[in-house]
Design a protein around this motif. Structure first.
Motif, PDB file in Angstrom:
ATOM      1  N   GLU A 201      31.374  52.624  38.281  1.00  0.00           N
ATOM      2  CA  GLU A 201      32.386  51.624  38.666  1.00  0.00           C
ATOM      3  C   GLU A 201      31.815  50.206  38.532  1.00  0.00           C
ATOM      4  OE1 GLU A 201      33.575  51.568  42.766  1.00  0.00           O
ATOM      5  OE2 GLU A 201      35.551  50.777  42.275  1.00  0.00           O
ATOM      6  N   THR A 202      30.595  49.997  39.072  1.00  0.00           N
ATOM      7  CA  THR A 202      29.972  48.665  39.011  1.00  0.00           C
ATOM      8  C   THR A 202      29.804  48.217  37.556  1.00  0.00           C
ATOM      9  OG1 THR A 202      28.710  49.358  40.925  1.00  0.00           O
ATOM     10  CG2 THR A 202      27.996  47.330  39.885  1.00  0.00           C
ATOM     11  N   GLN A 203      29.277  49.129  36.734  1.00  0.00           N
ATOM     12  CA  GLN A 203      29.041  48.769  35.323  1.00  0.00           C
ATOM     13  C   GLN A 203      30.359  48.482  34.602  1.00  0.00           C
ATOM     14  OE1 GLN A 203      26.117  48.109  34.110  1.00  0.00           O
ATOM     15  NE2 GLN A 203      25.043  48.770  35.947  1.00  0.00           N
ATOM     16  N   SER A 204      31.409  49.246  34.944  1.00  0.00           N
ATOM     17  CA  SER A 204      32.717  49.007  34.314  1.00  0.00           C
ATOM     18  C   SER A 204      33.246  47.633  34.715  1.00  0.00           C
ATOM     19  CB  SER A 204      33.743  50.062  34.731  1.00  0.00           C
ATOM     20  OG  SER A 204      33.266  51.326  34.426  1.00  0.00           O
ATOM     21  N   LYS A 205      33.032  47.258  35.983  1.00  0.00           N
ATOM     22  CA  LYS A 205      33.483  45.939  36.442  1.00  0.00           C
ATOM     23  C   LYS A 205      32.739  44.834  35.680  1.00  0.00           C
ATOM     24  CE  LYS A 205      35.220  46.887  41.058  1.00  0.00           C
ATOM     25  NZ  LYS A 205      34.817  47.026  42.464  1.00  0.00           N
ATOM     26  N   LYS A 206      31.438  45.078  35.435  1.00  0.00           N
ATOM     27  CA  LYS A 206      30.646  44.082  34.691  1.00  0.00           C
ATOM     28  C   LYS A 206      31.204  43.912  33.295  1.00  0.00           C
ATOM     29  CE  LYS A 206      26.191  44.162  36.872  1.00  0.00           C
ATOM     30  NZ  LYS A 206      24.861  44.687  36.864  1.00  0.00           N
ATOM     31  N   LEU A 207      31.522  45.061  32.662  1.00  0.00           N
ATOM     32  CA  LEU A 207      32.097  45.010  31.313  1.00  0.00           C
ATOM     33  C   LEU A 207      33.399  44.223  31.334  1.00  0.00           C
ATOM     34  CD1 LEU A 207      31.973  48.488  29.538  1.00  0.00           C
ATOM     35  CD2 LEU A 207      31.077  46.313  28.752  1.00  0.00           C
ATOM     36  N   HIS A 208      34.190  44.516  32.365  1.00  0.00           N
ATOM     37  CA  HIS A 208      35.487  43.860  32.491  1.00  0.00           C
ATOM     38  C   HIS A 208      35.324  42.351  32.616  1.00  0.00           C
ATOM     39  CE1 HIS A 208      39.233  42.720  34.695  1.00  0.00           C
ATOM     40  NE2 HIS A 208      39.721  43.392  33.671  1.00  0.00           N
ATOM     41  N   SER A 209      34.391  41.901  33.510  1.00  0.00           N
ATOM     42  CA  SER A 209      34.278  40.448  33.693  1.00  0.00           C
ATOM     43  C   SER A 209      33.662  39.790  32.456  1.00  0.00           C
ATOM     44  CB  SER A 209      33.527  40.074  34.972  1.00  0.00           C
ATOM     45  OG  SER A 209      32.356  40.781  35.079  1.00  0.00           O
ATOM     46  N   LEU A 210      32.791  40.523  31.753  1.00  0.00           N
ATOM     47  CA  LEU A 210      32.227  39.961  30.528  1.00  0.00           C
ATOM     48  C   LEU A 210      33.330  39.733  29.485  1.00  0.00           C
ATOM     49  CD1 LEU A 210      29.746  39.173  28.847  1.00  0.00           C
ATOM     50  CD2 LEU A 210      29.519  41.549  28.176  1.00  0.00           C
ATOM     51  N   ILE A 211      34.180  40.746  29.327  1.00  0.00           N
ATOM     52  CA  ILE A 211      35.263  40.621  28.337  1.00  0.00           C
ATOM     53  C   ILE A 211      36.244  39.515  28.755  1.00  0.00           C
ATOM     54  CG2 ILE A 211      37.254  41.842  27.305  1.00  0.00           C
ATOM     55  CD1 ILE A 211      35.389  44.378  27.440  1.00  0.00           C
ATOM     56  N   GLU A 212      36.519  39.463  30.061  1.00  0.00           N
ATOM     57  CA  GLU A 212      37.406  38.391  30.568  1.00  0.00           C
ATOM     58  C   GLU A 212      36.832  37.017  30.241  1.00  0.00           C
ATOM     59  OE1 GLU A 212      39.545  38.583  34.312  1.00  0.00           O
ATOM     60  OE2 GLU A 212      40.651  39.107  32.483  1.00  0.00           O
ATOM     61  N   ASP A 213      35.526  36.848  30.533  1.00  0.00           N
ATOM     62  CA  ASP A 213      34.873  35.554  30.279  1.00  0.00           C
ATOM     63  C   ASP A 213      34.895  35.203  28.803  1.00  0.00           C
ATOM     64  OD1 ASP A 213      34.404  35.021  32.869  1.00  0.00           O
ATOM     65  OD2 ASP A 213      32.222  35.159  32.802  1.00  0.00           O
ATOM     66  N   LEU A 214      34.640  36.211  27.963  1.00  0.00           N
ATOM     67  CA  LEU A 214      34.633  35.954  26.516  1.00  0.00           C
ATOM     68  C   LEU A 214      36.008  35.519  26.039  1.00  0.00           C
ATOM     69  CD1 LEU A 214      32.471  38.903  25.168  1.00  0.00           C
ATOM     70  CD2 LEU A 214      31.995  36.470  24.905  1.00  0.00           C
ATOM     71  N   LEU A 215      37.043  36.204  26.524  1.00  0.00           N
ATOM     72  CA  LEU A 215      38.407  35.845  26.114  1.00  0.00           C
ATOM     73  C   LEU A 215      38.763  34.453  26.616  1.00  0.00           C
ATOM     74  CD1 LEU A 215      40.314  39.225  26.653  1.00  0.00           C
ATOM     75  CD2 LEU A 215      39.777  38.091  24.503  1.00  0.00           C
ATOM     76  N   PHE A 216      38.341  34.171  27.861  1.00  0.00           N
ATOM     77  CA  PHE A 216      38.650  32.862  28.438  1.00  0.00           C
ATOM     78  C   PHE A 216      37.949  31.756  27.632  1.00  0.00           C
ATOM     79  CE2 PHE A 216      38.575  29.399  31.493  1.00  0.00           C
ATOM     80  CZ  PHE A 216      39.885  29.427  31.936  1.00  0.00           C
ATOM     81  N   LEU A 217      36.671  31.997  27.310  1.00  0.00           N
ATOM     82  CA  LEU A 217      35.901  31.016  26.541  1.00  0.00           C
ATOM     83  C   LEU A 217      36.579  30.730  25.198  1.00  0.00           C
ATOM     84  CD1 LEU A 217      33.265  29.370  26.640  1.00  0.00           C
ATOM     85  CD2 LEU A 217      32.125  31.231  25.481  1.00  0.00           C
ATOM     86  N   SER A 218      37.042  31.794  24.538  1.00  0.00           N
ATOM     87  CA  SER A 218      37.665  31.550  23.228  1.00  0.00           C
ATOM     88  C   SER A 218      39.001  30.819  23.396  1.00  0.00           C
ATOM     89  CB  SER A 218      37.815  32.847  22.424  1.00  0.00           C
ATOM     90  OG  SER A 218      38.982  33.508  22.759  1.00  0.00           O
ATOM     91  N   ARG A 219      39.681  31.061  24.531  1.00  0.00           N
ATOM     92  CA  ARG A 219      40.923  30.325  24.808  1.00  0.00           C
ATOM     93  C   ARG A 219      40.629  28.837  24.980  1.00  0.00           C
ATOM     94  NH1 ARG A 219      43.900  32.122  30.080  1.00  0.00           N
ATOM     95  NH2 ARG A 219      44.836  30.073  29.936  1.00  0.00           N
ATOM     96  N   VAL A 220      39.578  28.555  25.756  1.00  0.00           N
ATOM     97  CA  VAL A 220      39.253  27.158  26.050  1.00  0.00           C
ATOM     98  C   VAL A 220      38.778  26.442  24.788  1.00  0.00           C
ATOM     99  CG1 VAL A 220      37.757  25.642  27.398  1.00  0.00           C
ATOM    100  CG2 VAL A 220      38.597  27.742  28.394  1.00  0.00           C
ATOM    101  N   GLU A 221      38.004  27.168  23.983  1.00  0.00           N
ATOM    102  CA  GLU A 221      37.460  26.539  22.775  1.00  0.00           C
ATOM    103  C   GLU A 221      38.530  26.298  21.723  1.00  0.00           C
ATOM    104  OE1 GLU A 221      32.797  27.730  22.443  1.00  0.00           O
ATOM    105  OE2 GLU A 221      34.269  29.109  21.654  1.00  0.00           O
ATOM    106  N   SER A 222      39.570  27.135  21.764  1.00  0.00           N
ATOM    107  CA  SER A 222      40.602  27.011  20.743  1.00  0.00           C
ATOM    108  C   SER A 222      41.485  25.805  21.056  1.00  0.00           C
ATOM    109  CB  SER A 222      41.439  28.293  20.715  1.00  0.00           C
ATOM    110  OG  SER A 222      42.727  28.010  20.280  1.00  0.00           O
ATOM    111  N   ALA A 223      41.604  24.939  20.070  1.00  0.00           N
ATOM    112  CA  ALA A 223      42.421  23.740  20.267  1.00  0.00           C
ATOM    113  C   ALA A 223      43.902  24.117  20.401  1.00  0.00           C
ATOM    114  CB  ALA A 223      42.222  22.794  19.102  1.00  0.00           C
ATOM    115  N   LYS A 224      44.211  25.388  20.041  1.00  0.00           N
ATOM    116  CA  LYS A 224      45.616  25.832  20.092  1.00  0.00           C
ATOM    117  C   LYS A 224      46.109  25.956  21.528  1.00  0.00           C
ATOM    118  CE  LYS A 224      45.396  28.654  16.001  1.00  0.00           C
ATOM    119  NZ  LYS A 224      44.892  29.988  15.842  1.00  0.00           N
ATOM    120  N   GLU A 225      45.168  26.233  22.456  1.00  0.00           N
ATOM    121  CA  GLU A 225      45.559  26.387  23.855  1.00  0.00           C
ATOM    122  C   GLU A 225      45.780  24.998  24.453  1.00  0.00           C
ATOM    123  OE1 GLU A 225      45.686  29.397  25.543  1.00  0.00           O
ATOM    124  OE2 GLU A 225      45.997  28.589  27.546  1.00  0.00           O
TER     125      GLU A 225
END
Ligand code: ADP
Length: 379
Positions: A201-225
């Protein structure tokens, strides 16, 4: 024999002379026009050559420089006037570049290569092509395109993909390992199976927050957002953040606090983005604090704009690390960050968020005493 004309008067040309003179003068004016237009054409070509971002150099069949443009002179620090007429190998003093010229001249065929200069960080894409006129072989023209930045981006992208893969692999390996152990019989062992499931469960949560952060970072970096700008009252933002962190702070017997504002501090910002930026700082201030430590938030307006400070009394950051903590996946202590559920992306997300608002982030820290991060949002 007297001509019967007044000698003091200018001679009228005889008819055949007259037409000859008019032919000559029309030829002269034609050739004057032609040479003028040839000069104009040459000037135009030189202007085009000079305005090119790429460096250009033409060498004749005797290996001598016929012409070069300013971009090339600047990139290689050549004196443009002195370079003309010299051998190209006197100028470049770079074996690989000189070999390219020699081969292209000899073989009368085009060569293209990427080449990193020996004594600087610059990388060029060099193309040398033969120059033919209708009935002659003039030499070669070399075009130098500066691809240093492109190469840096490529390296960053490769490193990023390698980092992401590594970060994803670590929790996944652990999850797969424990699933395997359960399948091999541990599922029958009531004492261990719960522990293993908790790890999964802990490791799955880590994976989840990593993917969330990566998606968020690409949203912020994209001038389209687009930024959804509104007037944000920092006091209400602080209240919301206090609410979010209350459970964890209580559990750790820590404190997050801010002094009530005398007058409202308002800033034009994207509320969601700003909340995320400040939350990341508070999250770190809690994670890297000492036992039962305190976290303070403060906001005020000065000449530079609105400043939001998050201060802790934790482990601090050494000067050598201060310059690197905003890089993606950079952590001072990898295992500590992972243990605390960090992804190594929080600060780079915060930095991007603030920069999208035209602001900047600053940090001051002393080892074992604490750290203060300041977000500065322009007026
Ligand atoms: P992480 O998910 O690892 O916290 P961040 O990008 O938020 O990633 O931070 C990068 C690194 O900077 C952290 O791993 C930690 O070493 C250091 N750091 C960040 N904030 C603080 C702080 N308030 N005190 C001490 N170290 C910090």
């Amino acid at each position: 024999m007297a001509s019967g004309k007044d000698p003091s008067q200018p001679l009228e040309p005889e008819e055949p002379f007259h037409s000859l003179i008019s032919d000559i003068s029309s030829l002269a004016s034609k050739s004057k026009k032609e040479s003028q237009s040839a000069i104009e054409e040459t000037n135009r070509l030189f202007a085009i050559l000079e305005s090119m971002a790429e460096g250009v150099l033409v060498a004749d069949t005797e290996q001598k420089v016929l012409l070069l443009n300013s971009s090339l002179a600047q990139a290689f620090e050549f004196n443009k006037k002195e370079a003309v007429g010299r051998f190209y190998w006197e100028l470049f003093r770079d074996t690989e570049i000189n070999e390219m010229f020699t081969t292209a001249l000899k073989e009368k065929s085009a060569i293209k290569k990427e080449h990193a200069l020996l004594f600087s960080k610059s990388v060029f894409e060099i193309q040398i092509s033969p120059v033919f006129t209708a009935d002659d072989y003039l030499g070669v023209v070399a075009v130098f395109r500066d691809i240093t930045l492109l190469k840096e981006f490529e390296t960053l992208r490769t490193e990023f993909v390698a980092n992401v893969s590594h970060e994803l692999k670590t929790p996944l390996t652990s999850i797969l390992g424990f699933v395997e152990t359960l399948k091999e019989g541990a599922i029958e062992d009531p004492e261990h199976r719960l522990k293993f499931l908790q790890i999964i469960e802990t490791q799955s949560k880590k994976l989840h927050s990593l993917i969330e952060d990566l998606l968020f970072l690409s949203r912020v970096e994209s001038a389209k957002e687009p930024l959804r700008l509104e007037e944000v009252d920092i006091e209400s933002l602080f209240e919301k953040i206090m609410e979010i962190f209350q459970p964890i702070v209580k559990e750790k017997k820590m404190g997050v606090q801010f002094a009530r504002f005398d007058k409202p501090v308002l800033v034009t910002a994207d509320f969601i983005f700003l909340e995320r930026a400040v939350s990341n700082l508070v999250d770190n201030a809690v994670k890297y604090n000492r036992e039962k430590g305190q976290v303070w938030m403060r906001a005020f307006q000065d000449r530079d704009g609105v400043k939001i400070e998050v201060k802790d009394e934790g482990i601090g950051i050494a000067p050598a690390d201060l310059t690197r903590i905003f890089e993606r996946f950079y952590r001072v202590d990898k295992s500590r960050s992972r243990e605390l559920g960090g992804t190594g992306l929080g600060l780079s997300i915060t930095k991007h968020l603030i920069e999208r608002h035209g602001g900047r982030i600053e940090v001051e820290s002393a080892l074992n005493q604490g750290t203060t991060f300041t977000l500065i949002l322009p007026k």
